[in-house]
Structures are given as structure tokens and as C-alpha cells.
Write an enzyme that holds these catalytic residues in place. Sequence first.
Site, mmCIF file in Angstrom:
data_model
loop_
_atom_site.group_PDB
_atom_site.id
_atom_site.type_symbol
_atom_site.label_atom_id
_atom_site.label_comp_id
_atom_site.label_asym_id
_atom_site.label_seq_id
_atom_site.Cartn_x
_atom_site.Cartn_y
_atom_site.Cartn_z
ATOM 1 C CG HIS A 1 98.446 1.727 -73.372
ATOM 2 N ND1 HIS A 1 98.473 3.072 -73.623
ATOM 3 C CD2 HIS A 1 99.197 1.142 -74.351
ATOM 4 C CE1 HIS A 1 99.189 3.310 -74.714
ATOM 5 N NE2 HIS A 1 99.652 2.146 -75.163
ATOM 6 C CD GLU A 2 100.296 -2.447 -74.414
ATOM 7 O OE1 GLU A 2 99.996 -2.642 -75.611
ATOM 8 O OE2 GLU A 2 101.160 -1.618 -74.061
#
Length: 492
Positions: free
Chosen positions: A260-261
Site C-alpha cells: 500500500h505505502e
Amino acid sequence: MSAQALSDLIAHARETAALGRVSGLISWDQEVMMPPKGAEGRAEEASAMAAVLHARRTDPRLAEWIAAIDPAALPDDAARRDVELAARDHARATRVPAALEAHLASLSVRSQGIWAKARAEDDFAGFAPILGQMVEARREQAAALAEPGQDPYDALLEEYEPGMHAAALDALFARLRDGLVPLAAEAGERTLPPPLTGFFGQDQQMQLAREVATAFRYDWQAGRLDLSTHPFSSGHRGDARITTRVDEGDPFNCLYSTIHETGHAVYEQNIAADLYGRPAGSYCSMGVHESQSRFFENQVGRSRAFAEWLAPKMRAAFPDAPADAEAFFRAANRIHPGFIRTESDEVHYNLHILMRFDLERELMAGRLAARDLAEAWRARFEADFGTPPPDDRRGALQDVHWSLGLFGYFPTYSLGNLNAAMLEDAMRRDLPDMDAMMAKGELEAIVGWLTDKVHRHGATLPAPALIEAATGAPLSEAPLLAHLRRKVDALA
């Protein structure tokens, strides 16, 4: 005169952006490296930086330069957006007193430290007083930012999703909820695969996290991976950092937080170099930013195709991991109404967001007191998910956002999911062999498509125009509901 005014405006914006990045670095250090006793000093430092930035953003020369620029003489669309965004940001900044900006920066540092301790100790009562201070400060800021007749919440939302309004989100989210509730009920009637059990060491998790980030084309010469209480991404282009967290009983937490990051950071790394530091050189909205992280996490990371590449690597690192790609796919997409947003399956995730959207508007409107948030959370969660959270650590204390004053941010996660589904539909038309690429872990063309359609443009287009140009359609809930329908059917 127009050319010189534009040059002066851009030079001023570049220096302000550089100081903003310094402010971002001390925030990163606070969450990753700072010792606990550094909080008091860091609050002073953050307050001082906020005062400096506010002075630059309210500099009277900005209005003079903007007035002196002839729109017809601007060289291109990017320059026109530079001027448009500079005028918008200057107008907003001048409405907020400098003392309030400095207070909010200091309060954010103190509040985040108190939240982290309260979360670890499941102590909402210990967090409630400073949350109340943050709510009041942000309400004061919202009132200052709001134009005549504007909902103060919309003034906060503008910071993250320019041009969006709570009324439009209400209508959009109501349609989304109408599709999600029966889908979640249907999925809940099925036999679940067992959750992962076993020991998954931190070193192996972090090694795998780095390997997966590399597959997603994360540039390690322009970033780094660290641990934090709540995963986040920060920075810009040549220094786009990510953090993750490790639970040695659940490797999916670290794995999908990292993916995600990485989506956020790769977006930042791929904004066109010639836009760097300019008003148009940032992201166009958080809904678009979140679409990149959610696309990496869900459309790729939780796909059956990508499981072909990822499952053997998981198995090599962890003997307790699922034995094959199909088992991994099912485990990674296990649909159940869990308590934690960041660990939620795709079907239930947006129900988490819609709840937060409603609760934070109640807080901002003064209809819900900060001290009553935990109880309101439990009641709403039970109504939406069927059971209340067993503790506040898995309830109102789980997210960092409100401790930082990020009211208006939560709805951008659902906007990100909506945008990601639309982008997937468009990408599959252009890359019909997308599944074959994912099965081999060869993501260059996929990331390249996103860079061409989204990343490189920065804020040269408003978010609705950017997404429509990339996908050929205006924002709609239909592609996301279709994506989730396919996911539920695949798990039958």
C-alpha cells in the site's frame, strides 16, 4: 511584467515547497526515530516551522504576482495550473490566523504521542482530552477557511479532495453502501478459509517486504523502508519514504501495508521532473493518491494472478504460509467483518470508511463530543458489522488520523478504491495480458501505464479530469462494485 511575475511566483513556490519537505522530515523522524522524551521539543520545532510556512503562504507579494500575470501569456497548461493552485492556496492560507496554524502543528505532535501510548494501553480516556482540543482547533480552522455559506466540513475536505463536497459524497456513498451491504451478507454465508497461524519472524517479513516493493518498481535510491506504529508514506520524488509494521503472528499486515505505502511512494517518485517544487508538481488529490496505493494493494497484490508469483516467495520465507497460489489467494482475500480497517478485506473496507466519514462529521459539527467517541464508535460498529469491538484499541483508537487532526481525509480512501477500480478497467483494455505479467511478477508495464496516465501529471489536471482522461468515464461506483462481485465469485 507577466513573465517576471510568473518567474517570481514559481521561485517562491519552490522555496516554500522545500521548507514544507523539511517540515515533513521532522514529522517522519517523530514517528520513526525520535526518542519519547523528544516530543516536547518536537512540538516547539513543528510550531516554529508552521509559523514560517504560514508567513510564506500568506506573503502579500503572492497576490501581487498573481494579479500581474496575464493568463493569455502563460506558456502552457502546467503554468496555468501553477497560477490557479497558487491563488487557491494563498486565499486559503490568508483566512487562517498564524497563531492557529502554529498551535495546530504543536498540538498534532503532542496528540500523536498521547494517541500512540493510549492505543498501546487501550486507554481511550487518556486520549480523549487532547482529542477534544484537536477537534476544537480544527473546528476553529474550518470556520476560518469556510467561504460564506460553505459547510465548514467541506472547507476541511478541500485540503485533501479539492472541489469535492460532503453532499456529493453522501449520494455517492449511499449508492456504494446499497451495493456493499448485500454483497457482504452473501460473502458472510460462505465457509471461510482458516486464518493464518504460526510464527512469522520480523527479519523475514522485512526482507520479503523489500523484495515486493522492488517488484512494484520502488526506487531504493529515492526512498527507504522503516517501522512505525501506523504505516505511512512521506516525501517527494527523490526522497519518498515508506514505513510498515510487523505482527509476528500475521505476515499479511506487513506485506500489504508495505505494498500500500509503496503505491503512494511510487506515485511521488514518478511525478514529472520538470514539475518538481512547483504548485502543479504535487499530487492532484488524496483520492487519486489513495487510488495508487489501493491499486497496488488490491488490484495487483491480492489478485489470483499475482499469487502465482508471491505464494512461492512466502512459502520459502515462512514454512507456515499457504502451500500453493490458490491457498494463498484465498487466505489473502479472506472475507470476514474484522475490527481493524487496515487489515480489512476489500468488501468490508469501505464500510469502515463510511462509518468514519459519518463520525468525523458529527465531531466537526459539534453533535458528538470527543469524550463520547468511543461509545459512539462501538454502537455504530455493532450496527454496521454485527458485533461491537472488544476494546478501544480495535475501536476508536486504531487509526492515527484524528490524533493528527486529519479530518476530511478518511473519505479519500473510498474515493481511492473507486478510482482504482476504474483504472483497472481501463488498464485491462490497454494491457490485455495484465494477468500474465502479474503471474510472473513483471510489473514494469503496469506501473508504466499508471505513470503515463496518472503519476507524471502531478496536479496539472484536477482529479475528476485526470481520472476521466485516464479511464474515459466520470467517477462511478459501478466498476468497484463489479470488481468486488468478481472477487466474491472467485472465492466461492
